[in-house]
Design a protein around this motif. Structure first.
Motif, PDB file in Angstrom:
ATOM      1  N   PHE A 122       0.837  -1.300  -0.125  1.00  0.00           N
ATOM      2  CA  PHE A 122       0.009  -0.070  -0.010  1.00  0.00           C
ATOM      3  C   PHE A 122       0.693   1.399   0.086  1.00  0.00           C
ATOM      4  O   PHE A 122       0.541   2.131  -0.746  1.00  0.00           O
ATOM      5  N   TYR A 123       1.741   1.404   0.748  1.00  0.00           N
ATOM      6  CA  TYR A 123       2.650   2.620   0.959  1.00  0.00           C
ATOM      7  C   TYR A 123       3.842   2.665   0.297  1.00  0.00           C
ATOM      8  O   TYR A 123       4.129   3.771  -0.507  1.00  0.00           O
ATOM      9  N   PHE A 124       4.694   1.774  -0.167  1.00  0.00           N
ATOM     10  CA  PHE A 124       5.861   1.417  -0.654  1.00  0.00           C
ATOM     11  C   PHE A 124       5.581   1.461  -2.296  1.00  0.00           C
ATOM     12  O   PHE A 124       6.157   1.846  -3.101  1.00  0.00           O
ATOM     13  N   GLU A 125       4.672   0.363  -2.649  1.00  0.00           N
ATOM     14  CA  GLU A 125       4.184   0.131  -3.791  1.00  0.00           C
ATOM     15  C   GLU A 125       3.322   0.835  -4.604  1.00  0.00           C
ATOM     16  O   GLU A 125       3.123   0.791  -5.682  1.00  0.00           O
ATOM     17  N   ARG A 126       2.643   1.673  -3.453  1.00  0.00           N
ATOM     18  CA  ARG A 126       1.434   2.388  -4.007  1.00  0.00           C
ATOM     19  C   ARG A 126       0.340   1.458  -4.628  1.00  0.00           C
ATOM     20  O   ARG A 126      -0.160   2.095  -5.725  1.00  0.00           O
ATOM     21  N   CYS A 127       0.158   0.463  -4.197  1.00  0.00           N
ATOM     22  CA  CYS A 127      -1.013  -0.550  -4.752  1.00  0.00           C
ATOM     23  C   CYS A 127      -2.291   0.026  -4.312  1.00  0.00           C
ATOM     24  O   CYS A 127      -2.520   0.202  -3.078  1.00  0.00           O
ATOM     25  N   PRO A 128      -3.314   0.213  -5.098  1.00  0.00           N
ATOM     26  CA  PRO A 128      -4.529   0.503  -4.559  1.00  0.00           C
ATOM     27  C   PRO A 128      -5.280  -0.763  -3.799  1.00  0.00           C
ATOM     28  O   PRO A 128      -4.723  -1.868  -4.217  1.00  0.00           O
ATOM     29  N   VAL A 129      -6.088  -0.589  -2.942  1.00  0.00           N
ATOM     30  CA  VAL A 129      -6.981  -1.678  -2.303  1.00  0.00           C
ATOM     31  C   VAL A 129      -7.079  -2.532  -3.330  1.00  0.00           C
ATOM     32  O   VAL A 129      -7.118  -3.842  -2.759  1.00  0.00           O
ATOM     33  N   ALA A 130      -7.864  -2.470  -4.571  1.00  0.00           N
ATOM     34  CA  ALA A 130      -8.412  -3.286  -5.076  1.00  0.00           C
ATOM     35  C   ALA A 130      -7.475  -4.175  -5.760  1.00  0.00           C
ATOM     36  O   ALA A 130      -7.567  -5.582  -5.873  1.00  0.00           O
ATOM     37  N   GLU A 131      -5.896  -3.517  -6.124  1.00  0.00           N
ATOM     38  CA  GLU A 131      -5.107  -4.517  -6.550  1.00  0.00           C
ATOM     39  C   GLU A 131      -4.487  -5.420  -5.430  1.00  0.00           C
ATOM     40  O   GLU A 131      -4.195  -6.404  -5.738  1.00  0.00           O
ATOM     41  N   ILE A 132      -4.440  -4.979  -4.176  1.00  0.00           N
ATOM     42  CA  ILE A 132      -4.053  -5.689  -3.218  1.00  0.00           C
ATOM     43  C   ILE A 132      -4.944  -6.772  -2.671  1.00  0.00           C
ATOM     44  O   ILE A 132      -4.621  -7.860  -2.707  1.00  0.00           O
ATOM     45  N   SER A 133      -6.215  -6.352  -2.846  1.00  0.00           N
ATOM     46  CA  SER A 133      -7.214  -7.502  -2.921  1.00  0.00           C
ATOM     47  C   SER A 133      -6.876  -8.762  -3.779  1.00  0.00           C
ATOM     48  O   SER A 133      -7.063  -9.782  -3.510  1.00  0.00           O
ATOM     49  N   ARG A 134      -6.884  -8.334  -5.120  1.00  0.00           N
ATOM     50  CA  ARG A 134      -6.619  -9.356  -6.186  1.00  0.00           C
ATOM     51  C   ARG A 134      -5.239 -10.163  -5.825  1.00  0.00           C
ATOM     52  O   ARG A 134      -5.084 -11.457  -6.145  1.00  0.00           O
ATOM     53  N   LEU A 135      -4.151  -9.549  -5.406  1.00  0.00           N
ATOM     54  CA  LEU A 135      -2.785 -10.151  -5.193  1.00  0.00           C
ATOM     55  C   LEU A 135      -2.670 -11.068  -3.972  1.00  0.00           C
ATOM     56  O   LEU A 135      -2.202 -11.758  -4.018  1.00  0.00           O
ATOM     57  N   THR A 136      -3.490 -10.490  -3.088  1.00  0.00           N
ATOM     58  CA  THR A 136      -3.514 -11.398  -1.792  1.00  0.00           C
ATOM     59  C   THR A 136      -4.841 -12.513  -1.655  1.00  0.00           C
ATOM     60  O   THR A 136      -4.696 -13.460  -0.973  1.00  0.00           O
ATOM     61  N   GLY A 137      -5.675 -12.299  -2.574  1.00  0.00           N
ATOM     62  CA  GLY A 137      -6.826 -12.983  -2.578  1.00  0.00           C
ATOM     63  C   GLY A 137      -7.936 -12.798  -1.273  1.00  0.00           C
ATOM     64  O   GLY A 137      -8.703 -13.614  -1.202  1.00  0.00           O
ATOM     65  N   LYS A 138      -7.606 -11.568  -0.721  1.00  0.00           N
ATOM     66  CA  LYS A 138      -8.454 -11.237   0.151  1.00  0.00           C
ATOM     67  C   LYS A 138      -9.555 -10.272  -0.327  1.00  0.00           C
ATOM     68  O   LYS A 138      -9.338  -9.525  -1.298  1.00  0.00           O
ATOM     69  N   SER A 139     -10.552  -9.954   0.351  1.00  0.00           N
ATOM     70  CA  SER A 139     -11.866  -9.153  -0.027  1.00  0.00           C
ATOM     71  C   SER A 139     -11.233  -7.684   0.050  1.00  0.00           C
ATOM     72  O   SER A 139     -10.255  -7.429   0.975  1.00  0.00           O
ATOM     73  N   PRO A 140     -11.665  -6.657  -0.464  1.00  0.00           N
ATOM     74  CA  PRO A 140     -11.294  -5.320  -0.429  1.00  0.00           C
ATOM     75  C   PRO A 140     -11.462  -4.696   1.166  1.00  0.00           C
ATOM     76  O   PRO A 140     -10.595  -4.138   1.798  1.00  0.00           O
ATOM     77  N   GLY A 141     -12.461  -5.266   1.674  1.00  0.00           N
ATOM     78  CA  GLY A 141     -12.849  -5.139   2.974  1.00  0.00           C
ATOM     79  C   GLY A 141     -11.946  -5.790   4.135  1.00  0.00           C
ATOM     80  O   GLY A 141     -11.556  -5.027   5.010  1.00  0.00           O
ATOM     81  N   ALA A 142     -11.549  -7.083   3.816  1.00  0.00           N
ATOM     82  CA  ALA A 142     -10.452  -7.455   4.549  1.00  0.00           C
ATOM     83  C   ALA A 142      -9.249  -6.849   4.418  1.00  0.00           C
ATOM     84  O   ALA A 142      -8.476  -6.580   5.467  1.00  0.00           O
ATOM     85  N   VAL A 143      -8.752  -6.329   3.346  1.00  0.00           N
ATOM     86  CA  VAL A 143      -7.515  -5.681   3.125  1.00  0.00           C
ATOM     87  C   VAL A 143      -7.526  -4.206   3.932  1.00  0.00           C
ATOM     88  O   VAL A 143      -6.713  -3.860   4.501  1.00  0.00           O
ATOM     89  N   LYS A 144      -8.647  -3.448   3.864  1.00  0.00           N
ATOM     90  CA  LYS A 144      -8.661  -2.303   4.574  1.00  0.00           C
ATOM     91  C   LYS A 144      -8.768  -2.551   6.256  1.00  0.00           C
ATOM     92  O   LYS A 144      -8.011  -1.855   6.794  1.00  0.00           O
TER      93      LYS A 144
END
Length: 163
Positions: A122-144
């Motif tokens: 999120f901070y160093f790679e500047r990935c939006p929550v939606a991308e992190i969600s896809r990358l980790t396999g977690k829902s956007p709510g779980a990422v937040k």
């Protein structure tokens, strides 16, 4: 992937991908190898018009790292530590000049792998929550929620160090 698109992606994402790989393995040589292997895989399989090339590269890098750990564990390699040692101070000195940022980065590396991954993406790679969600396999709510909890744990660690 077409040659021009690969070169453009390499120039744009090589440093980010290397830092991400370094945060996973904490070994500069292995981070270089993971970065090279990731771009090799991109050459073989990624379509030039693929959306979110950066996210795909980060996911491939992460999967390569975990595959390597599984292979070493199955082979009985005793050089795979439970917890990796702190990265060499010289590496951090080169990557992060400011003392406060270095302390922050070290504290992030000492967090659990899940917290560390979320904060770095999120901070160093500047990935939006939606991308992190896809990358980790977690829902956007779980990422937040994970980001909020990781920030809270990091804040607590920093307050202890600065107090």
């Amino acid at each position: 992937m077409k040659q021009d698109a690969l070169e453009e992606s390499y120039r744009a994402y090589r440093q980010d991908l290397y830092l991400y790989a370094l945060s996973l393995c904490r070994d500069p040589v292995l981070a270089d190898e993971l970065t090279a292997e990731t771009f090799y895989r991109a050459l073989l399989s990624l379509e030039a018009d693929a959306s979110s090339v950066r996210c795909w590269l980060l996911r491939v890098c992460k999967n390569l790292f975990y595959d390597l750990l599984r292979r070493r564990k199955r082979a009985g390699d005793r050089t795979v530590p439970e917890e990796y040692p702190d990265p060499a101070p010289g590496v951090l000195e080169q990557l992060i000049r400011d003392e406060r940022r270095r302390l922050l980065y070290r504290e992030i590396l000492l967090l659990s792998p899940g917290d560390r991954e979320l904060l770095l993406l999120f901070y160093f790679e500047r990935c939006p929550v939606a991308e992190i969600s896809r990358l980790t396999g977690k829902s956007p709510g779980a990422v937040k929620t994970g980001l909020t909890r990781a920030r809270s744990r990091l804040k607590k660690r920093l307050e202890e160090d600065w107090a």
